[in-house]
Design an enzyme around this catalytic site. Structure first.
Site, PDB file in Angstrom:
ATOM      1  N   LEU A  29       0.860  -1.322  -0.010  1.00  0.00           N
ATOM      2  CA  LEU A  29       0.086   0.068   0.101  1.00  0.00           C
ATOM      3  C   LEU A  29       0.862   1.159   0.027  1.00  0.00           C
ATOM      4  O   LEU A  29       0.527   2.431  -0.649  1.00  0.00           O
ATOM      5  CB  LEU A  29      -0.807   0.011   1.320  1.00  0.00           C
ATOM      6  N   GLY A  30       1.886   1.202   0.869  1.00  0.00           N
ATOM      7  CA  GLY A  30       2.745   2.560   0.696  1.00  0.00           C
ATOM      8  C   GLY A  30       3.948   2.588   1.756  1.00  0.00           C
ATOM      9  O   GLY A  30       3.968   1.362   2.585  1.00  0.00           O
ATOM     10  N   GLN A  31       4.894   3.434   1.442  1.00  0.00           N
ATOM     11  CA  GLN A  31       6.103   3.429   2.398  1.00  0.00           C
ATOM     12  C   GLN A  31       6.583   4.613   2.475  1.00  0.00           C
ATOM     13  O   GLN A  31       6.205   5.523   1.676  1.00  0.00           O
ATOM     14  CB  GLN A  31       7.231   2.555   1.607  1.00  0.00           C
ATOM     15  N   ALA A  33       9.007   7.540   5.578  1.00  0.00           N
ATOM     16  CA  ALA A  33      10.023   7.892   6.501  1.00  0.00           C
ATOM     17  C   ALA A  33       9.877   6.868   7.484  1.00  0.00           C
ATOM     18  O   ALA A  33      10.869   6.598   8.351  1.00  0.00           O
ATOM     19  CB  ALA A  33      10.255   9.235   6.647  1.00  0.00           C
ATOM     20  N   TYR A  34       8.712   6.498   8.124  1.00  0.00           N
ATOM     21  CA  TYR A  34       8.189   5.871   9.247  1.00  0.00           C
ATOM     22  C   TYR A  34       7.879   4.252   9.268  1.00  0.00           C
ATOM     23  O   TYR A  34       7.685   3.812  10.196  1.00  0.00           O
ATOM     24  CB  TYR A  34       7.127   6.469  10.040  1.00  0.00           C
ATOM     25  N   GLY A  35       7.826   3.996   8.103  1.00  0.00           N
ATOM     26  CA  GLY A  35       7.439   2.525   7.994  1.00  0.00           C
ATOM     27  C   GLY A  35       6.924   2.244   6.682  1.00  0.00           C
ATOM     28  O   GLY A  35       6.895   2.944   5.635  1.00  0.00           O
ATOM     29  N   VAL A  37       3.704  -0.290   4.762  1.00  0.00           N
ATOM     30  CA  VAL A  37       1.986  -0.618   5.053  1.00  0.00           C
ATOM     31  C   VAL A  37       1.492  -1.427   4.066  1.00  0.00           C
ATOM     32  O   VAL A  37       2.095  -1.403   2.484  1.00  0.00           O
ATOM     33  CB  VAL A  37       1.095   0.546   4.965  1.00  0.00           C
ATOM     34  N   LYS A  52       0.551  -2.019   9.325  1.00  0.00           N
ATOM     35  CA  LYS A  52       1.558  -1.083   9.209  1.00  0.00           C
ATOM     36  C   LYS A  52       2.832  -1.328   9.958  1.00  0.00           C
ATOM     37  O   LYS A  52       2.781  -1.802  11.191  1.00  0.00           O
ATOM     38  CB  LYS A  52       1.344   0.126   9.863  1.00  0.00           C
ATOM     39  N   ASP A 149      -1.801  17.463  12.985  1.00  0.00           N
ATOM     40  CA  ASP A 149      -1.284  17.182  11.719  1.00  0.00           C
ATOM     41  C   ASP A 149      -2.297  16.671  10.840  1.00  0.00           C
ATOM     42  O   ASP A 149      -2.345  15.664   9.833  1.00  0.00           O
ATOM     43  CB  ASP A 149      -0.148  16.062  11.699  1.00  0.00           C
TER      44      ASP A 149
END
Length: 419
Positions: A29-31, A33-35, A37, A52, A149
Protein backbone atom coordinates in the site's frame (compact mmCIF):
# COMPACT_ATOMS: atom_id res chain seq x y z
CA UNK A 1 12.04 -20.35 12.66
CA UNK A 2 11.46 -21.01 16.33
CA UNK A 3 11.44 -17.33 17.30
CA UNK A 4 8.66 -16.66 14.78
CA UNK A 5 6.27 -19.37 15.92
CA UNK A 6 2.72 -18.57 14.87
CA UNK A 7 3.86 -16.08 12.25
CA UNK A 8 4.68 -15.96 8.53
CA UNK A 9 7.20 -13.89 6.58
CA UNK A 10 6.29 -12.02 3.38
CA UNK A 11 8.29 -9.63 1.23
CA UNK A 12 6.78 -6.13 1.16
CA UNK A 13 8.72 -3.43 -0.69
CA UNK A 14 11.69 -5.86 -0.58
CA UNK A 15 11.62 -5.97 3.21
CA UNK A 16 10.76 -8.87 5.48
CA UNK A 17 7.20 -8.41 6.74
CA UNK A 18 6.35 -10.71 9.66
CA UNK A 19 2.63 -11.23 10.22
CA UNK A 20 0.37 -13.41 12.32
CA UNK A 21 -0.07 -16.80 10.63
CA UNK A 22 -3.81 -16.13 10.31
CA UNK A 23 -3.09 -13.43 7.72
CA UNK A 24 -1.96 -13.41 4.09
CA UNK A 25 -0.47 -10.23 2.63
CA UNK A 26 -2.40 -9.24 -0.50
CA UNK A 27 -1.09 -5.85 -1.61
CA UNK A 28 1.64 -3.29 -0.98
CA UNK A 29 0.00 0.00 0.00
CA UNK A 30 2.70 2.53 0.80
CA UNK A 31 6.07 3.29 2.30
CA UNK A 32 7.65 6.32 3.87
CA UNK A 33 9.98 7.69 6.48
CA UNK A 34 8.27 5.91 9.37
CA UNK A 35 7.53 2.51 7.89
CA UNK A 36 5.71 0.48 5.29
CA UNK A 37 2.07 -0.56 4.95
CA UNK A 38 0.38 -3.48 3.23
CA UNK A 39 -3.11 -4.93 2.93
CA UNK A 40 -3.75 -8.40 4.28
CA UNK A 41 -6.68 -10.75 4.69
CA UNK A 42 -7.62 -12.80 7.72
CA UNK A 43 -7.79 -16.35 6.36
CA UNK A 44 -10.30 -17.37 9.04
CA UNK A 45 -12.79 -14.51 8.70
CA UNK A 46 -11.92 -13.22 5.20
CA UNK A 47 -11.77 -9.69 6.67
CA UNK A 48 -9.20 -7.26 5.34
CA UNK A 49 -6.76 -5.27 7.45
CA UNK A 50 -3.98 -2.78 6.90
CA UNK A 51 -0.73 -3.81 8.57
CA UNK A 52 1.74 -1.04 9.29
CA UNK A 53 5.35 -1.91 10.06
CA UNK A 54 6.85 0.98 12.03
CA UNK A 55 10.58 0.79 11.31
CA UNK A 56 13.70 2.18 12.98
CA UNK A 57 11.72 2.89 16.13
CA UNK A 58 14.82 3.45 18.25
CA UNK A 59 17.14 5.03 15.69
CA UNK A 60 16.26 8.42 17.21
CA UNK A 61 14.75 9.26 20.57
CA UNK A 62 12.06 11.39 18.94
CA UNK A 63 10.98 8.47 16.73
CA UNK A 64 10.67 6.18 19.75
CA UNK A 65 8.51 8.81 21.47
CA UNK A 66 6.42 9.18 18.33
CA UNK A 67 5.82 5.41 18.14
CA UNK A 68 4.85 5.24 21.82
CA UNK A 69 2.50 8.19 21.40
CA UNK A 70 0.81 6.67 18.35
CA UNK A 71 0.32 3.31 20.08
CA UNK A 72 -1.20 4.88 23.18
CA UNK A 73 -3.50 7.27 21.32
CA UNK A 74 -4.81 4.66 18.88
CA UNK A 75 -5.83 2.56 21.88
CA UNK A 76 -7.44 5.49 23.64
CA UNK A 77 -9.54 6.49 20.63
CA UNK A 78 -10.38 2.96 19.55
CA UNK A 79 -14.02 2.53 18.62
CA UNK A 80 -14.99 5.99 17.37
CA UNK A 81 -16.35 5.67 13.86
CA UNK A 82 -14.28 8.55 12.45
CA UNK A 83 -10.94 7.46 13.89
CA UNK A 84 -9.04 4.52 12.44
CA UNK A 85 -9.52 1.40 14.56
CA UNK A 86 -6.53 -0.48 15.94
CA UNK A 87 -7.20 -4.24 15.80
CA UNK A 88 -3.92 -5.72 16.99
CA UNK A 89 -0.21 -5.09 17.56
CA UNK A 90 2.85 -7.29 17.42
CA UNK A 91 6.56 -7.30 18.12
CA UNK A 92 7.71 -10.59 16.54
CA UNK A 93 11.25 -10.40 17.93
CA UNK A 94 11.00 -8.65 21.32
CA UNK A 95 14.71 -9.02 22.14
CA UNK A 96 16.38 -5.73 21.16
CA UNK A 97 13.54 -5.00 18.70
CA UNK A 98 13.54 -1.98 16.40
CA UNK A 99 10.17 -2.41 14.68
CA UNK A 100 6.51 -2.70 15.64
CA UNK A 101 3.51 -3.97 13.65
CA UNK A 102 0.11 -2.28 13.90
CA UNK A 103 -2.99 -4.02 12.52
CA UNK A 104 -5.55 -1.37 11.59
CA UNK A 105 -8.77 -0.92 9.65
CA UNK A 106 -8.31 -1.32 5.91
CA UNK A 107 -9.51 1.76 4.06
CA UNK A 108 -9.56 2.16 0.28
CA UNK A 109 -7.58 5.39 -0.09
CA UNK A 110 -6.90 8.74 1.50
CA UNK A 111 -8.59 12.04 0.80
CA UNK A 112 -5.50 13.39 -0.95
CA UNK A 113 -5.79 10.63 -3.55
CA UNK A 114 -9.43 11.47 -4.16
CA UNK A 115 -8.73 15.18 -4.60
CA UNK A 116 -5.74 14.57 -6.86
CA UNK A 117 -7.61 12.05 -8.99
CA UNK A 118 -9.45 14.92 -10.62
CA UNK A 119 -12.78 13.15 -10.30
CA UNK A 120 -15.69 15.53 -9.80
CA UNK A 121 -16.83 15.97 -6.21
CA UNK A 122 -20.17 17.43 -5.22
CA UNK A 123 -21.20 19.71 -2.39
CA UNK A 124 -22.73 16.64 -0.74
CA UNK A 125 -19.25 15.05 -0.69
CA UNK A 126 -17.76 18.16 0.91
CA UNK A 127 -20.45 18.25 3.58
CA UNK A 128 -20.01 14.57 4.39
CA UNK A 129 -16.21 14.74 4.60
CA UNK A 130 -16.07 17.91 6.72
CA UNK A 131 -18.80 16.66 9.04
CA UNK A 132 -16.97 13.39 9.68
CA UNK A 133 -13.65 15.17 10.24
CA UNK A 134 -15.30 17.42 12.80
CA UNK A 135 -16.99 14.50 14.57
CA UNK A 136 -13.65 12.75 14.94
CA UNK A 137 -11.96 15.98 15.98
CA UNK A 138 -14.62 16.69 18.62
CA UNK A 139 -13.88 13.29 20.15
CA UNK A 140 -10.12 13.94 20.03
CA UNK A 141 -10.35 17.45 21.48
CA UNK A 142 -12.67 16.30 24.27
CA UNK A 143 -9.82 14.07 25.46
CA UNK A 144 -7.64 17.22 25.66
CA UNK A 145 -5.62 16.13 22.64
CA UNK A 146 -4.52 18.26 19.69
CA UNK A 147 -3.97 16.22 16.51
CA UNK A 148 -1.59 18.83 14.99
CA UNK A 149 -1.21 17.15 11.61
CA UNK A 150 -4.63 17.10 9.96
CA UNK A 151 -4.27 17.00 6.17
CA UNK A 152 -5.89 15.05 3.32
CA UNK A 153 -3.16 12.40 3.49
CA UNK A 154 -4.12 11.62 7.10
CA UNK A 155 -7.82 11.17 6.32
CA UNK A 156 -8.67 7.66 5.13
CA UNK A 157 -11.78 7.09 3.05
CA UNK A 158 -13.83 4.10 1.85
CA UNK A 159 -15.93 3.73 -1.29
CA UNK A 160 -19.06 4.78 0.59
CA UNK A 161 -17.25 7.98 1.72
CA UNK A 162 -16.81 6.75 5.29
CA UNK A 163 -13.90 8.85 6.63
CA UNK A 164 -11.45 8.15 9.44
CA UNK A 165 -8.68 10.25 10.96
CA UNK A 166 -5.29 8.53 11.31
CA UNK A 167 -1.66 9.25 12.26
CA UNK A 168 -1.39 10.54 15.82
CA UNK A 169 2.41 10.65 15.91
CA UNK A 170 2.53 14.45 16.24
CA UNK A 171 -0.40 14.80 18.65
CA UNK A 172 -0.01 16.73 21.89
CA UNK A 173 -1.98 17.45 24.99
CA UNK A 174 -4.04 20.57 25.55
CA UNK A 175 -4.51 22.41 28.81
CA UNK A 176 -6.51 25.50 29.68
CA UNK A 177 -3.26 26.75 31.22
CA UNK A 178 -1.29 28.52 28.43
CA UNK A 179 2.00 27.89 30.23
CA UNK A 180 1.43 24.14 30.04
CA UNK A 181 0.59 24.28 26.34
CA UNK A 182 3.72 26.29 25.70
CA UNK A 183 5.93 23.35 26.61
CA UNK A 184 4.32 20.69 24.49
CA UNK A 185 5.95 21.21 21.08
CA UNK A 186 8.68 19.11 19.49
CA UNK A 187 11.27 19.39 16.75
CA UNK A 188 8.80 17.86 14.30
CA UNK A 189 6.03 20.16 13.14
CA UNK A 190 2.85 19.74 11.17
CA UNK A 191 2.85 19.90 7.40
CA UNK A 192 3.46 23.46 6.28
CA UNK A 193 0.45 23.87 3.97
CA UNK A 194 -2.00 23.11 6.79
CA UNK A 195 -0.12 24.79 9.63
CA UNK A 196 -1.92 27.54 11.54
CA UNK A 197 -0.34 31.01 11.36
CA UNK A 198 -0.15 31.36 15.15
CA UNK A 199 2.35 28.49 15.21
CA UNK A 200 4.65 30.11 12.66
CA UNK A 201 4.30 33.54 14.30
CA UNK A 202 5.02 32.28 17.82
CA UNK A 203 1.80 33.27 19.55
CA UNK A 204 1.94 32.80 23.33
CA UNK A 205 0.34 29.35 23.27
CA UNK A 206 -1.45 26.86 21.06
CA UNK A 207 -5.12 26.00 21.34
CA UNK A 208 -7.57 23.61 19.71
CA UNK A 209 -7.96 26.29 17.03
CA UNK A 210 -4.82 25.03 15.28
CA UNK A 211 -6.71 21.90 14.21
CA UNK A 212 -9.71 23.96 13.08
CA UNK A 213 -7.39 25.94 10.80
CA UNK A 214 -6.24 22.68 9.22
CA UNK A 215 -9.86 21.63 8.62
CA UNK A 216 -10.45 24.99 6.97
CA UNK A 217 -7.49 24.39 4.67
CA UNK A 218 -8.95 20.96 3.81
CA UNK A 219 -12.37 22.48 3.03
CA UNK A 220 -10.73 25.07 0.76
CA UNK A 221 -8.81 22.27 -0.97
CA UNK A 222 -12.03 20.35 -1.56
CA UNK A 223 -13.69 23.45 -3.00
CA UNK A 224 -10.76 24.31 -5.26
CA UNK A 225 -9.31 20.90 -6.06
CA UNK A 226 -5.79 21.82 -4.92
CA UNK A 227 -3.98 22.91 -1.75
CA UNK A 228 -5.13 26.39 -0.78
CA UNK A 229 -1.96 27.75 0.85
CA UNK A 230 0.82 25.90 -0.97
CA UNK A 231 3.88 27.77 0.23
CA UNK A 232 7.30 26.94 -1.22
CA UNK A 233 8.85 27.74 2.16
CA UNK A 234 7.65 29.27 5.41
CA UNK A 235 8.02 32.90 4.35
CA UNK A 236 6.08 32.15 1.17
CA UNK A 237 3.50 30.27 3.27
CA UNK A 238 2.94 33.32 5.45
CA UNK A 239 2.79 35.60 2.41
CA UNK A 240 0.15 33.42 0.76
CA UNK A 241 -2.00 33.47 3.90
CA UNK A 242 -1.74 37.26 4.20
CA UNK A 243 -2.43 37.69 0.48
CA UNK A 244 -5.81 35.96 0.93
CA UNK A 245 -6.81 36.91 4.48
CA UNK A 246 -5.37 40.41 4.44
CA UNK A 247 -3.29 42.36 6.94
CA UNK A 248 -4.13 41.43 10.56
CA UNK A 249 -5.49 44.12 12.85
CA UNK A 250 -3.31 45.79 15.47
CA UNK A 251 -4.53 43.58 18.31
CA UNK A 252 -3.54 40.45 16.40
CA UNK A 253 -0.23 41.93 15.27
CA UNK A 254 0.69 42.71 18.86
CA UNK A 255 0.30 39.03 19.78
CA UNK A 256 3.01 37.88 17.36
CA UNK A 257 5.70 36.56 19.69
CA UNK A 258 8.63 36.71 17.28
CA UNK A 259 9.93 40.31 17.00
CA UNK A 260 11.47 39.54 13.62
CA UNK A 261 8.21 38.10 12.28
CA UNK A 262 6.17 40.98 13.71
CA UNK A 263 8.47 43.51 12.07
CA UNK A 264 8.25 41.63 8.77
CA UNK A 265 4.44 41.64 8.75
CA UNK A 266 4.24 45.30 9.82
CA UNK A 267 6.57 46.34 7.00
CA UNK A 268 4.47 44.67 4.31
CA UNK A 269 2.11 46.87 2.28
CA UNK A 270 -1.47 46.84 3.53
CA UNK A 271 -3.41 43.95 2.00
CA UNK A 272 -7.22 43.80 1.93
CA UNK A 273 -8.98 40.51 2.57
CA UNK A 274 -10.07 38.70 -0.58
CA UNK A 275 -13.70 37.52 -0.54
CA UNK A 276 -13.97 33.73 -0.69
CA UNK A 277 -16.94 34.13 -3.05
CA UNK A 278 -14.54 35.53 -5.65
CA UNK A 279 -12.10 32.66 -5.16
CA UNK A 280 -14.80 29.96 -5.22
CA UNK A 281 -17.64 31.47 -7.32
CA UNK A 282 -19.51 28.17 -7.65
CA UNK A 283 -19.39 27.18 -3.99
CA UNK A 284 -22.33 26.89 -1.63
CA UNK A 285 -22.57 30.22 0.27
CA UNK A 286 -22.91 28.31 3.54
CA UNK A 287 -19.64 26.49 2.77
CA UNK A 288 -17.92 29.84 2.23
CA UNK A 289 -19.28 31.19 5.50
CA UNK A 290 -17.96 28.17 7.39
CA UNK A 291 -14.63 28.50 5.57
CA UNK A 292 -14.40 32.15 6.55
CA UNK A 293 -14.95 31.25 10.21
CA UNK A 294 -12.43 28.39 10.13
CA UNK A 295 -9.71 30.43 8.44
CA UNK A 296 -9.88 33.41 10.78
CA UNK A 297 -6.27 34.61 11.08
CA UNK A 298 -6.60 35.27 14.80
CA UNK A 299 -7.20 31.94 16.61
CA UNK A 300 -9.37 33.66 19.23
CA UNK A 301 -11.82 34.56 16.44
CA UNK A 302 -11.83 31.11 14.86
CA UNK A 303 -14.94 28.94 15.08
CA UNK A 304 -14.75 25.98 17.49
CA UNK A 305 -15.39 22.38 16.49
CA UNK A 306 -18.66 22.34 18.42
CA UNK A 307 -19.82 25.54 16.75
CA UNK A 308 -18.80 24.25 13.33
CA UNK A 309 -20.90 21.11 13.80
CA UNK A 310 -23.91 23.36 14.38
CA UNK A 311 -23.20 25.53 11.32
CA UNK A 312 -25.98 25.65 8.67
CA UNK A 313 -23.63 24.09 6.09
CA UNK A 314 -23.64 20.83 8.07
CA UNK A 315 -27.27 20.94 9.14
CA UNK A 316 -28.15 17.94 6.95
CA UNK A 317 -25.76 15.78 9.02
CA UNK A 318 -25.73 17.38 12.45
CA UNK A 319 -27.15 15.24 15.25
CA UNK A 320 -25.91 16.22 18.71
CA UNK A 321 -26.96 12.85 20.12
CA UNK A 322 -24.62 11.08 17.68
CA UNK A 323 -21.54 13.27 18.17
CA UNK A 324 -20.04 11.90 21.39
CA UNK A 325 -17.21 13.20 23.52
CA UNK A 326 -14.41 10.89 24.57
CA UNK A 327 -15.35 9.48 28.00
CA UNK A 328 -11.87 10.05 29.45
CA UNK A 329 -9.08 12.54 28.91
CA UNK A 330 -5.74 11.25 27.66
CA UNK A 331 -2.76 11.05 30.00
CA UNK A 332 0.42 12.50 28.46
CA UNK A 333 2.61 11.81 31.50
CA UNK A 334 4.76 9.43 29.43
CA UNK A 335 6.07 12.43 27.46
CA UNK A 336 8.51 13.22 30.28
CA UNK A 337 10.36 9.93 29.69
CA UNK A 338 13.66 10.62 27.88
CA UNK A 339 15.54 7.36 28.26
CA UNK A 340 15.26 5.19 25.13
CA UNK A 341 15.58 2.03 27.20
CA UNK A 342 12.57 3.06 29.26
CA UNK A 343 10.64 3.81 26.08
CA UNK A 344 11.50 0.38 24.71
CA UNK A 345 10.13 -1.23 27.86
CA UNK A 346 6.97 0.92 27.72
CA UNK A 347 6.28 0.01 24.08
CA UNK A 348 6.72 -3.69 24.87
CA UNK A 349 4.31 -3.43 27.79
CA UNK A 350 1.74 -1.55 25.69
CA UNK A 351 1.86 -4.10 22.88
CA UNK A 352 1.71 -7.19 25.08
CA UNK A 353 -1.10 -5.77 27.22
CA UNK A 354 -3.15 -4.80 24.16
CA UNK A 355 -2.64 -8.22 22.58
CA UNK A 356 -4.10 -9.83 25.69
CA UNK A 357 -7.07 -7.46 25.71
CA UNK A 358 -8.05 -7.92 22.06
CA UNK A 359 -7.65 -11.69 22.25
CA UNK A 360 -9.89 -11.85 25.29
CA UNK A 361 -12.55 -9.69 23.61
CA UNK A 362 -12.28 -11.55 20.31
CA UNK A 363 -12.71 -14.84 22.11
CA UNK A 364 -15.84 -13.59 23.84
CA UNK A 365 -17.36 -12.09 20.68
CA UNK A 366 -16.13 -14.65 18.20
CA UNK A 367 -14.16 -12.44 15.85
CA UNK A 368 -12.23 -9.36 14.95
CA UNK A 369 -13.37 -6.17 16.66
CA UNK A 370 -14.19 -3.25 14.42
CA UNK A 371 -15.07 0.36 14.97
CA UNK A 372 -18.64 1.56 14.95
CA UNK A 373 -20.36 1.95 11.63
CA UNK A 374 -21.46 5.40 10.49
CA UNK A 375 -24.75 6.52 11.97
CA UNK A 376 -25.95 8.14 8.74
CA UNK A 377 -25.96 7.08 5.11
CA UNK A 378 -23.02 8.13 2.97
CA UNK A 379 -22.71 9.58 -0.50
CA UNK A 380 -20.87 7.39 -3.04
CA UNK A 381 -17.22 8.00 -3.80
CA UNK A 382 -16.17 9.02 -7.33
CA UNK A 383 -14.75 5.94 -9.06
CA UNK A 384 -11.37 7.45 -9.86
CA UNK A 385 -10.38 7.85 -6.23
CA UNK A 386 -10.30 4.18 -5.33
CA UNK A 387 -7.26 1.97 -5.02
CA UNK A 388 -4.82 4.73 -4.05
CA UNK A 389 -3.55 4.89 -0.49
CA UNK A 390 -1.52 7.22 1.65
CA UNK A 391 -0.25 9.72 -0.85
CA UNK A 392 2.10 11.98 1.02
CA UNK A 393 2.60 15.71 1.32
CA UNK A 394 6.05 16.87 2.49
CA UNK A 395 7.11 14.92 5.57
CA UNK A 396 8.15 16.66 8.79
CA UNK A 397 11.86 15.97 8.37
CA UNK A 398 11.76 17.33 4.82
CA UNK A 399 10.66 20.82 5.80
CA UNK A 400 12.13 21.29 9.22
CA UNK A 401 14.19 24.34 8.37
CA UNK A 402 16.70 23.69 11.19
CA UNK A 403 19.47 25.01 8.95
CA UNK A 404 17.48 27.98 7.68
CA UNK A 405 18.58 31.42 8.77
CA UNK A 406 16.67 34.55 9.67
CA UNK A 407 12.92 34.82 9.26
CA UNK A 408 12.57 31.49 7.44
CA UNK A 409 14.15 29.64 10.35
CA UNK A 410 11.96 31.40 12.90
CA UNK A 411 8.77 30.68 10.97
CA UNK A 412 9.79 27.04 10.45
CA UNK A 413 10.24 26.39 14.15
CA UNK A 414 7.63 28.87 15.32
CA UNK A 415 7.34 29.11 19.08
CA UNK A 416 9.39 25.90 19.40
CA UNK A 417 12.53 27.77 18.43
CA UNK A 418 12.00 30.36 21.16
CA UNK A 419 11.72 27.98 24.13
Amino acid sequence: MADLQGRKVFKVFNQDFIVDERYTVTKELGQGAYGIVCAAVNNQTNEGVAIKKVTNVFSKKILAKRALREIKLLQHFRGHRNITCLYDMDIPRPDNFNETYLYEELMECDLAAIIRSGQPLTDAHFQSFIYQILCGLKYIHSANVLHRDLKPGNLLVNADCELKICDFGLARGFSIDPEENAGYMTEYVATRWYRAPEIMLSFQSYTKAIDVWSVGCILAELLGGRPFFKGRDYVDQLNQILHILGTPNEETLSRIGSPRAQEYVRNLPFMPKKPFAALFPNANPDALDLLDRMLAFDPSSRISVEEALEHPYLQIWHDASDEPDCPTTFNFDFEIVEDVGDMRKMILEEVFRFRQVVRTVAGENGGQQAGQQPGAGQVPMPSGGQGQWRTEDPRPEEYMGHNANGLEGELALGADGRR
